[in-house]
Motif scaffolding. Structure first.
Motif, PDB file in Angstrom:
ATOM      1  N   THR A  30       0.834  -1.199   0.000  1.00 44.69           N
ATOM      2  CA  THR A  30       0.000   0.000   0.000  1.00 44.69           C
ATOM      3  C   THR A  30       0.868   1.247   0.000  1.00 44.69           C
ATOM      4  OG1 THR A  30      -1.775  -1.124   1.231  1.00 44.69           O
ATOM      5  CG2 THR A  30      -1.725   1.275   1.341  1.00 44.69           C
ATOM      6  N   ALA A  31       0.464   2.254  -0.744  1.00 47.66           N
ATOM      7  CA  ALA A  31       1.114   3.557  -0.700  1.00 47.66           C
ATOM      8  C   ALA A  31       0.264   4.510   0.127  1.00 47.66           C
ATOM      9  CB  ALA A  31       1.300   4.110  -2.110  1.00 47.66           C
ATOM     10  N   ALA A  32       0.920   5.316   0.931  1.00 44.78           N
ATOM     11  CA  ALA A  32       0.208   6.272   1.774  1.00 44.78           C
ATOM     12  C   ALA A  32      -0.505   7.318   0.921  1.00 44.78           C
ATOM     13  CB  ALA A  32       1.189   6.958   2.717  1.00 44.78           C
ATOM     14  N   MET A  33      -1.462   7.983   1.528  1.00 51.31           N
ATOM     15  CA  MET A  33      -2.226   9.009   0.823  1.00 51.31           C
ATOM     16  C   MET A  33      -1.310  10.093   0.255  1.00 51.31           C
ATOM     17  SD  MET A  33      -5.372  11.347   2.271  1.00 51.31           S
ATOM     18  CE  MET A  33      -6.689  10.266   1.721  1.00 51.31           C
ATOM     19  N   ASP A  34      -1.578  10.436  -1.000  1.00 53.36           N
ATOM     20  CA  ASP A  34      -0.838  11.501  -1.667  1.00 53.36           C
ATOM     21  C   ASP A  34      -1.572  11.833  -2.959  1.00 53.36           C
ATOM     22  OD1 ASP A  34       1.077  13.400  -2.226  1.00 53.36           O
ATOM     23  OD2 ASP A  34       2.774  12.026  -1.958  1.00 53.36           O
ATOM     24  N   PHE A  35      -1.121  12.869  -3.651  1.00 47.53           N
ATOM     25  CA  PHE A  35      -1.706  13.214  -4.938  1.00 47.53           C
ATOM     26  C   PHE A  35      -1.149  12.298  -6.021  1.00 47.53           C
ATOM     27  CE2 PHE A  35      -2.516  17.195  -2.699  1.00 47.53           C
ATOM     28  CZ  PHE A  35      -3.834  17.432  -3.075  1.00 47.53           C
ATOM     29  N   TRP A  36      -2.037  11.714  -6.811  1.00 52.78           N
ATOM     30  CA  TRP A  36      -1.634  10.863  -7.922  1.00 52.78           C
ATOM     31  C   TRP A  36      -1.294  11.725  -9.131  1.00 52.78           C
ATOM     32  CZ3 TRP A  36      -5.428   6.098  -8.335  1.00 52.78           C
ATOM     33  CH2 TRP A  36      -5.528   5.477  -7.080  1.00 52.78           C
ATOM     34  N   ASP A  37      -0.398  11.222  -9.942  1.00 48.90           N
ATOM     35  CA  ASP A  37      -0.129  11.875 -11.220  1.00 48.90           C
ATOM     36  C   ASP A  37      -1.317  11.649 -12.158  1.00 48.90           C
ATOM     37  OD1 ASP A  37       2.380  12.708 -10.410  1.00 48.90           O
ATOM     38  OD2 ASP A  37       3.343  10.863 -11.100  1.00 48.90           O
ATOM     39  N   GLY A  38      -1.622  12.641 -12.973  1.00 43.94           N
ATOM     40  CA  GLY A  38      -2.708  12.487 -13.926  1.00 43.94           C
ATOM     41  C   GLY A  38      -3.290  13.824 -14.310  1.00 43.94           C
ATOM     42  N   PRO A  39      -4.168  13.833 -15.283  1.00 40.56           N
ATOM     43  CA  PRO A  39      -4.757  15.088 -15.759  1.00 40.56           C
ATOM     44  C   PRO A  39      -5.662  15.746 -14.726  1.00 40.56           C
ATOM     45  CG  PRO A  39      -5.823  13.189 -16.793  1.00 40.56           C
ATOM     46  CD  PRO A  39      -4.623  12.664 -16.068  1.00 40.56           C
ATOM     47  N   ALA A  40      -6.258  14.954 -13.851  1.00 41.40           N
ATOM     48  CA  ALA A  40      -7.100  15.490 -12.782  1.00 41.40           C
ATOM     49  C   ALA A  40      -6.589  14.889 -11.479  1.00 41.40           C
ATOM     50  CB  ALA A  40      -8.569  15.130 -13.009  1.00 41.40           C
ATOM     51  N   PRO A  41      -5.643  15.559 -10.799  1.00 40.02           N
ATOM     52  CA  PRO A  41      -4.976  14.963  -9.643  1.00 40.02           C
ATOM     53  C   PRO A  41      -5.961  14.466  -8.589  1.00 40.02           C
ATOM     54  CG  PRO A  41      -3.865  16.972 -10.278  1.00 40.02           C
ATOM     55  CD  PRO A  41      -5.118  16.902 -11.087  1.00 40.02           C
ATOM     56  N   VAL A  42      -5.761  13.237  -8.164  1.00 40.83           N
ATOM     57  CA  VAL A  42      -6.584  12.579  -7.161  1.00 40.83           C
ATOM     58  C   VAL A  42      -5.772  12.452  -5.879  1.00 40.83           C
ATOM     59  CG1 VAL A  42      -7.637  10.368  -6.536  1.00 40.83           C
ATOM     60  CG2 VAL A  42      -7.984  11.311  -8.823  1.00 40.83           C
ATOM     61  N   LEU A  43      -6.370  12.792  -4.750  1.00 37.79           N
ATOM     62  CA  LEU A  43      -5.750  12.595  -3.446  1.00 37.79           C
ATOM     63  C   LEU A  43      -6.297  11.314  -2.851  1.00 37.79           C
ATOM     64  CD1 LEU A  43      -4.000  13.591  -1.075  1.00 37.79           C
ATOM     65  CD2 LEU A  43      -6.022  14.828  -0.239  1.00 37.79           C
ATOM     66  N   ALA A  44      -5.419  10.331  -2.653  1.00 42.98           N
ATOM     67  CA  ALA A  44      -5.870   9.030  -2.162  1.00 42.98           C
ATOM     68  C   ALA A  44      -4.669   8.189  -1.765  1.00 42.98           C
ATOM     69  CB  ALA A  44      -6.673   8.291  -3.239  1.00 42.98           C
ATOM     70  N   GLY A  45      -4.918   7.191  -0.917  1.00 42.87           N
ATOM     71  CA  GLY A  45      -3.949   6.123  -0.754  1.00 42.87           C
ATOM     72  C   GLY A  45      -4.062   5.212  -1.961  1.00 42.87           C
ATOM     73  N   LYS A  46      -3.093   4.306  -2.114  1.00 46.39           N
ATOM     74  CA  LYS A  46      -3.138   3.426  -3.279  1.00 46.39           C
ATOM     75  C   LYS A  46      -2.852   1.983  -2.884  1.00 46.39           C
ATOM     76  CE  LYS A  46      -1.939   4.714  -7.431  1.00 46.39           C
ATOM     77  NZ  LYS A  46      -1.204   5.094  -8.676  1.00 46.39           N
ATOM     78  N   ASP A  47      -3.716   1.101  -3.362  1.00 43.83           N
ATOM     79  CA  ASP A  47      -3.491  -0.342  -3.261  1.00 43.83           C
ATOM     80  C   ASP A  47      -2.508  -0.720  -4.367  1.00 43.83           C
ATOM     81  OD1 ASP A  47      -3.613  -3.107  -3.155  1.00 43.83           O
ATOM     82  OD2 ASP A  47      -5.536  -3.211  -4.196  1.00 43.83           O
ATOM     83  N   LEU A  48      -1.272  -1.022  -3.998  1.00 46.45           N
ATOM     84  CA  LEU A  48      -0.248  -1.297  -4.997  1.00 46.45           C
ATOM     85  C   LEU A  48      -0.400  -2.671  -5.633  1.00 46.45           C
ATOM     86  CD1 LEU A  48       2.861   0.252  -3.214  1.00 46.45           C
ATOM     87  CD2 LEU A  48       1.390   1.267  -4.968  1.00 46.45           C
ATOM     88  N   ALA A  49      -1.257  -3.512  -5.061  1.00 45.06           N
ATOM     89  CA  ALA A  49      -1.499  -4.826  -5.670  1.00 45.06           C
ATOM     90  C   ALA A  49      -2.387  -4.708  -6.904  1.00 45.06           C
ATOM     91  CB  ALA A  49      -2.132  -5.772  -4.655  1.00 45.06           C
ATOM     92  N   GLN A  50      -3.406  -3.816  -6.854  1.00 44.68           N
ATOM     93  CA  GLN A  50      -4.360  -3.688  -7.951  1.00 44.68           C
ATOM     94  C   GLN A  50      -4.431  -2.280  -8.537  1.00 44.68           C
ATOM     95  OE1 GLN A  50      -6.124  -6.132  -9.404  1.00 44.68           O
ATOM     96  NE2 GLN A  50      -5.316  -7.728  -8.055  1.00 44.68           N
ATOM     97  N   GLY A  51      -3.832  -1.310  -7.868  1.00 43.61           N
ATOM     98  CA  GLY A  51      -3.783   0.037  -8.408  1.00 43.61           C
ATOM     99  C   GLY A  51      -4.946   0.931  -8.060  1.00 43.61           C
ATOM    100  N   GLY A  52      -5.895   0.443  -7.271  1.00 40.51           N
ATOM    101  CA  GLY A  52      -7.065   1.242  -6.925  1.00 40.51           C
ATOM    102  C   GLY A  52      -6.937   1.876  -5.558  1.00 40.51           C
ATOM    103  N   THR A  53      -8.061   2.335  -5.017  1.00 38.64           N
ATOM    104  CA  THR A  53      -8.070   2.951  -3.701  1.00 38.64           C
ATOM    105  C   THR A  53      -9.399   2.700  -3.011  1.00 38.64           C
ATOM    106  OG1 THR A  53      -7.584   4.987  -2.468  1.00 38.64           O
ATOM    107  CG2 THR A  53      -8.939   5.210  -4.457  1.00 38.64           C
ATOM    108  N   TRP A  54      -9.455   3.053  -1.738  1.00 36.66           N
ATOM    109  CA  TRP A  54     -10.643   2.849  -0.907  1.00 36.66           C
ATOM    110  C   TRP A  54     -11.316   4.179  -0.565  1.00 36.66           C
ATOM    111  CZ3 TRP A  54      -5.623   1.866  -0.230  1.00 36.66           C
ATOM    112  CH2 TRP A  54      -4.904   2.688   0.650  1.00 36.66           C
ATOM    113  N   LEU A  55     -10.589   5.293  -0.700  1.00 34.29           N
ATOM    114  CA  LEU A  55     -11.145   6.614  -0.400  1.00 34.29           C
ATOM    115  C   LEU A  55     -10.314   7.647  -1.144  1.00 34.29           C
ATOM    116  CD1 LEU A  55     -12.179   8.085   3.037  1.00 34.29           C
ATOM    117  CD2 LEU A  55     -10.567   9.337   1.612  1.00 34.29           C
ATOM    118  N   GLY A  56     -10.985   8.600  -1.776  1.00 33.70           N
ATOM    119  CA  GLY A  56     -10.243   9.637  -2.476  1.00 33.70           C
ATOM    120  C   GLY A  56     -11.106  10.854  -2.755  1.00 33.70           C
TER     121      GLY A  56
END
Length: 264
Positions: A30-56
């Motif tokens: 798991t990656a701690a909450m932070d801003f993701w790279d992308g055209p519309a920055p998302v603030l979330a933690g990241k599940d590094l196994a599947q690439g998704g998140t639980w809250l953002g």
């Protein structure tokens, strides 16, 4: 997430106060909450196994959070990750109601889940609730609400206790102290066996999963997240992570969305 408690449009000081715990196997990267790279920055933690998140959430005030619906009898093999739903919503230009209507068309591909999605900035934060078990889209009314691994406001002991403590923390329309909310989320007490639900995981696991903060060998509460929205359309977001002993790990991650100078 495995427990989301929130007060919605009941306090002029804080139109939305949300406190949530994520429970997961400690071996899952798991990656701690932070801003993701992308055209519309998302603030979330990241599940590094599947690439998704639980809250953002994002800087425009779009917000989503998800819990699994616990029903071992209906698990699907090779189902897509439920965590991909949240970034798909946050990175889109689609409004919450339209997104949920579209999601409902393919929701049976996923294992059971509950989703909160909405716009938390504006005159009044607006949240919708959806579950691929009920297949209903509901506008959530003002009040104190709780969501665990069943439908919204199901009267599980941890949900009932959490809602009561959140109501107390938000009493008299005040903006609750974050440490009071973290204390709520850190409650390790367990209810009596007679009050436990029967979700098919066996009594030992029902006991383990019954506390607000979950502790067991190899599985437990990995992080707690607070989202506090101000009347001036700003949000303070704090994530606290834990090691496999249940102790806080490092320093809290703190973020301001909207106008940082206006966030106390």
């Amino acid at each position: 997430m495995c427990l989301i408690l929130f007060g919605l449009n009941i306090s002029p000081a804080a139109p939305l106060v949300l406190a949530a715990n994520r429970d997961e196997f400690f071996a899952r990267p798991t990656a701690a909450m932070d801003f993701w790279d992308g055209p519309a920055p998302v603030l979330a933690g990241k599940d590094l196994a599947q690439g998704g998140t639980w809250l953002g959430l994002n800087e425009t005030g779009k917000f989503a959070a998800l819990t699994n619906y616990r029903d071992l009898s209906s698990l699907k093999e090779n189902a897509p990750s439920r965590g991909e739903i949240i970034p798909r919503f946050l990175e889109s230009d689609t409004d919450p109601l339209t997104f949920l209507g579209s999601l409902d068309q393919t929701a049976d591909r996923y294992n059971g889940f509950n989703l909160l999605a909405g716009q938390i900035f504006g005159n009044t934060p607006c949240l919708y609730g959806y579950s691929n078990q009920s297949r209903k889209i509901d506008l959530i009314p003002p009040g104190i609400h709780g969501l665990s691994n069943h439908l919204l406001n199901t009267a599980w002991p941890k949900v009932q206790k959490g809602k009561a403590r959140l109501k107390e923390a938000m009493g008299h329309g005040r903006n609750p102290d974050p440490e009071v909310l973290f204390s709520l989320l850190g409650d390790r007490s367990r209810p009596h066996d007679s009050d436990l639900p029967d979700t098919g995981v066996g009594l030992d696991w029902e006991r383990i999963l019954s506390s607000i903060f979950v502790e067991s060998q190899g599985y437990g509460t990995r992080s707690s997240t607070l989202v506090i929205v101000s009347p001036n359309q700003t949000a303070a977001v704090t994530e606290r992570t834990y090691d496999d002993t249940g102790a806080p790990k490092g320093t809290d991650q703190k973020f301001c969305l909207g106008t940082p100078d206006d966030i106390k």
